[in-house]
Design a protein around this motif. Sequence first.
Motif, mmCIF file in Angstrom:
data_model
loop_
_atom_site.group_PDB
_atom_site.id
_atom_site.type_symbol
_atom_site.label_atom_id
_atom_site.label_comp_id
_atom_site.label_asym_id
_atom_site.label_seq_id
_atom_site.Cartn_x
_atom_site.Cartn_y
_atom_site.Cartn_z
ATOM 1 N N ILE A 131 16.661 5.867 16.813
ATOM 2 C CA ILE A 131 16.109 4.509 16.885
ATOM 3 C C ILE A 131 14.759 4.633 17.575
ATOM 4 O O ILE A 131 14.675 5.118 18.706
ATOM 5 N N LEU A 132 13.679 4.213 16.886
ATOM 6 C CA LEU A 132 12.333 4.371 17.432
ATOM 7 C C LEU A 132 11.565 3.066 17.580
ATOM 8 O O LEU A 132 10.575 3.025 18.310
ATOM 9 N N CYS A 133 11.992 2.020 16.867
ATOM 10 C CA CYS A 133 11.235 0.773 16.949
ATOM 11 C C CYS A 133 12.106 -0.388 16.484
ATOM 12 O O CYS A 133 13.200 -0.188 15.955
ATOM 13 N N ARG A 134 11.575 -1.583 16.710
ATOM 14 C CA ARG A 134 12.266 -2.793 16.280
ATOM 15 C C ARG A 134 11.252 -3.829 15.824
ATOM 16 O O ARG A 134 10.058 -3.725 16.133
ATOM 17 N N GLN A 135 11.755 -4.822 15.103
ATOM 18 C CA GLN A 135 10.963 -5.976 14.687
ATOM 19 C C GLN A 135 11.818 -7.220 14.845
ATOM 20 O O GLN A 135 12.998 -7.209 14.479
ATOM 21 N N ARG A 136 11.232 -8.284 15.366
ATOM 22 C CA ARG A 136 11.961 -9.541 15.473
ATOM 23 C C ARG A 136 12.281 -10.058 14.075
ATOM 24 O O ARG A 136 11.462 -9.972 13.164
ATOM 25 N N ILE A 137 13.481 -10.587 13.914
ATOM 26 C CA ILE A 137 13.886 -11.200 12.654
ATOM 27 C C ILE A 137 13.508 -12.671 12.727
ATOM 28 O O ILE A 137 13.990 -13.396 13.593
ATOM 29 N N LEU A 138 12.617 -13.095 11.842
ATOM 30 C CA LEU A 138 12.128 -14.467 11.859
ATOM 31 C C LEU A 138 13.039 -15.424 11.101
ATOM 32 O O LEU A 138 13.244 -16.564 11.508
ATOM 33 N N ARG A 139 13.550 -14.946 9.973
ATOM 34 C CA ARG A 139 14.450 -15.777 9.168
ATOM 35 C C ARG A 139 15.125 -14.903 8.121
ATOM 36 O O ARG A 139 14.765 -13.744 7.935
ATOM 37 N N LEU A 140 16.106 -15.487 7.452
ATOM 38 C CA LEU A 140 16.784 -14.835 6.335
ATOM 39 C C LEU A 140 16.490 -15.665 5.095
ATOM 40 O O LEU A 140 16.725 -16.873 5.088
ATOM 41 N N ASP A 141 15.965 -15.032 4.070
ATOM 42 C CA ASP A 141 15.665 -15.722 2.813
ATOM 43 C C ASP A 141 16.608 -15.229 1.727
ATOM 44 O O ASP A 141 16.908 -14.030 1.652
ATOM 45 N N GLU A 142 17.030 -16.143 0.894
ATOM 46 C CA GLU A 142 17.809 -15.762 -0.274
ATOM 47 C C GLU A 142 16.845 -15.336 -1.374
ATOM 48 O O GLU A 142 15.878 -16.039 -1.669
#
Length: 143
Positions: free
Chosen positions: A64-75
């Motif tokens: 595990i080296l990095c992350r990104q915030r999850i803004l939303r889930l789109d269909e």
Amino acid sequence: MDNFTHILKLSVGTEAVEDLAAWQASARARGADGLPRHVTRMWPKREAEILGGGSLYWVIKGVILCRQRILRLDEVTGSDGIRRCAFVLDPNLIRTNPATKRPFQGWRYLAPADAPADLSAKRAQDDALPPELAGALADIGVL
């Protein structure tokens, strides 16, 4: 107790965080809104927890080296007519303390208590170690 959860995902074919950033900069990895996204077959059942402050943690070459915030889930619906989930991500890749992770398929939930900490601002500017070396150092407790 935190009321959110994270997602853990392998970045297949990626050699370094810079490769992931380059892929996400391409038009293929972005939606009409210009934000990077990762499309997956399965829709998370814990959607509310993910959107309550979760990030997508990227595993690169077993670490595990990095992350990104999850803004939303789109269909999204593929050309095959199958409904899929797009994790719409903040374009900012946040480097984390390296943490080794065994291979797995798909994605997994990751509890906040199990997520590696972000690199300090001072360390985030350091040259990146190769994932194999970062993983070995993390295994022996040096990183």
